[in-house]
Design a protein around this motif. Sequence first.
Motif, short mmCIF file in Angstrom:
data_model
loop_
_atom_site.label_atom_id
_atom_site.label_comp_id
_atom_site.label_asym_id
_atom_site.label_seq_id
_atom_site.Cartn_x
_atom_site.Cartn_y
_atom_site.Cartn_z
N VAL A 189 0.85 -1.19 0.00
CA VAL A 189 0.00 0.00 0.00
C VAL A 189 0.89 1.24 0.00
CG1 VAL A 189 -1.81 1.28 1.21
CG2 VAL A 189 -1.84 -1.22 1.24
N CYS A 190 0.71 2.10 -1.01
CA CYS A 190 1.47 3.35 -1.08
C CYS A 190 0.51 4.53 -0.89
CB CYS A 190 2.15 3.49 -2.44
SG CYS A 190 3.45 2.27 -2.71
N HIS A 191 1.07 5.64 -0.40
CA HIS A 191 0.24 6.83 -0.19
C HIS A 191 1.11 8.07 -0.34
CE1 HIS A 191 2.05 6.67 3.80
NE2 HIS A 191 1.69 5.39 3.83
N SER A 192 0.56 9.22 0.00
CA SER A 192 1.26 10.48 -0.27
C SER A 192 2.61 10.60 0.44
CB SER A 192 0.37 11.67 0.13
OG SER A 192 0.01 11.55 1.50
N ARG A 193 2.82 9.82 1.49
CA ARG A 193 4.10 9.90 2.22
C ARG A 193 5.08 8.80 1.81
NH1 ARG A 193 2.61 14.04 2.75
NH2 ARG A 193 1.97 15.29 4.54
N SER A 194 4.70 7.94 0.88
CA SER A 194 5.58 6.83 0.50
C SER A 194 6.79 7.35 -0.27
CB SER A 194 4.82 5.81 -0.36
OG SER A 194 3.72 5.31 0.36
N LYS A 195 7.98 7.02 0.20
CA LYS A 195 9.22 7.52 -0.41
C LYS A 195 9.55 6.80 -1.73
CE LYS A 195 10.75 10.34 2.99
NZ LYS A 195 9.47 10.95 3.33
N THR A 196 9.18 5.50 -1.82
CA THR A 196 9.57 4.71 -3.00
C THR A 196 8.37 4.37 -3.87
OG1 THR A 196 9.37 2.68 -1.69
CG2 THR A 196 11.56 3.69 -1.80
N LEU A 197 7.40 5.28 -3.92
CA LEU A 197 6.15 5.01 -4.62
C LEU A 197 6.36 4.63 -6.09
CD1 LEU A 197 2.89 6.96 -4.13
CD2 LEU A 197 3.66 6.57 -6.44
N LYS A 198 7.18 5.39 -6.81
CA LYS A 198 7.39 5.10 -8.24
C LYS A 198 8.05 3.73 -8.44
CE LYS A 198 7.13 9.47 -10.59
NZ LYS A 198 7.61 10.32 -11.66
N GLU A 199 9.04 3.43 -7.60
CA GLU A 199 9.74 2.14 -7.72
C GLU A 199 8.79 0.98 -7.45
OE1 GLU A 199 12.83 5.22 -6.80
OE2 GLU A 199 10.77 4.82 -6.20
N GLU A 200 7.94 1.15 -6.43
CA GLU A 200 6.96 0.10 -6.09
C GLU A 200 6.02 -0.14 -7.29
OE1 GLU A 200 6.98 -1.81 -3.57
OE2 GLU A 200 8.14 -0.75 -2.05
N CYS A 201 5.55 0.97 -7.88
CA CYS A 201 4.63 0.85 -9.03
C CYS A 201 5.30 0.15 -10.21
CB CYS A 201 4.13 2.23 -9.46
SG CYS A 201 2.93 2.93 -8.32
N ARG A 202 6.55 0.50 -10.46
CA ARG A 202 7.27 -0.09 -11.60
C ARG A 202 7.46 -1.60 -11.46
NH1 ARG A 202 10.05 5.08 -12.56
NH2 ARG A 202 11.51 4.72 -10.87
N ALA A 203 7.44 -2.09 -10.23
CA ALA A 203 7.62 -3.53 -9.99
C ALA A 203 6.29 -4.28 -9.94
CB ALA A 203 8.37 -3.73 -8.68
N ALA A 204 5.16 -3.54 -10.03
CA ALA A 204 3.85 -4.15 -9.80
C ALA A 204 3.28 -4.84 -11.04
CB ALA A 204 2.87 -3.09 -9.33
N ASP A 205 2.65 -5.99 -10.80
CA ASP A 205 1.89 -6.67 -11.86
C ASP A 205 0.50 -6.05 -11.98
OD1 ASP A 205 3.88 -8.81 -12.26
OD2 ASP A 205 3.29 -9.43 -10.24
#
Length: 292
Positions: A189-205
């Motif tokens: 779960v990512c939100h406005s305070r997530s530091k690695t939001l873009k990286e998490e999204c790039r790894a997501a199926d």
Amino acid sequence: MQLIDGKATAAAIKAEIAEEVKEIVAQGGKQPHLAAVLVGHDGGSETYVKNKVLACEACGFKSTLIRFEDNISEDELLCCVDKLNKDDDVDGFIVQLPLPKHIDEQKIIEAIDYRKDVDGFHPINVGRMAIGLPCFISATPLGIITLLKHYGIETSGKKCVILGRSNIVGKPMAQLMMQKQYGDATVTVCHSRSKTLKEECRAADIIIAAIGQPDFVTADMVKEGAVIVDVGTTRVPDATRKSGFRLNGDVKFDEVAPKCSYITPVPGGVGPMTICSLMKNTLAAGKKEYYK
């Protein structure tokens, strides 16, 4: 890239519900009854409630709309909730959110009889959902799970990123995607305070975007072949439309779509499935499926 058509899926499910209601009534059973309480004149809420009334007609339900001005007191609204709780003809009801600032939303939600809480917001339903017990599941997350299943999208063991942590979408969505009988996925779960939001999204199926910011998800955040579910519905000014606005999702559709295996449009994706899920919950309430 395949478009996930929520409108067509919802229409097919509502037709199935209508058939079941016909049979129930033909056998001497009770027609399911959904009531909706609308406070004030918020444009978005007016539209949602109108669509809920139309969906009730399509499903063969009885529907009641109770309107109040936005100067209604909290006590008056609690009195209305109490009446609906005690009305044996009403199987399920919703109090349309958001409510005016002077009313404590949580107090209203907790006053609703959890056995009639077809929105799935009452703490008892939320708690039961979290541990996998039968209950009314919040309509938007249930609609998304239904869509993924309908399109045969594999979720088991996949990496799923949820953008947003609201009580209505983000949190219940994470719970469902994690659970064996629903998503069986690995969830972040990512939100406005997530530091690695873009990286998490790039790894997501699978990315489920419910952050409430138009065009937030861009092509550089999405890997090839990802599944994108866009929950966002922000009204954006548009002079070319009769209404003066258009609905915009959280995903920059034109640039993200070419990279996806599946994507939901806005409008016509998750929205119709939310209302369809409310109909499923109302049918379950009418049949006393979860609570006797």
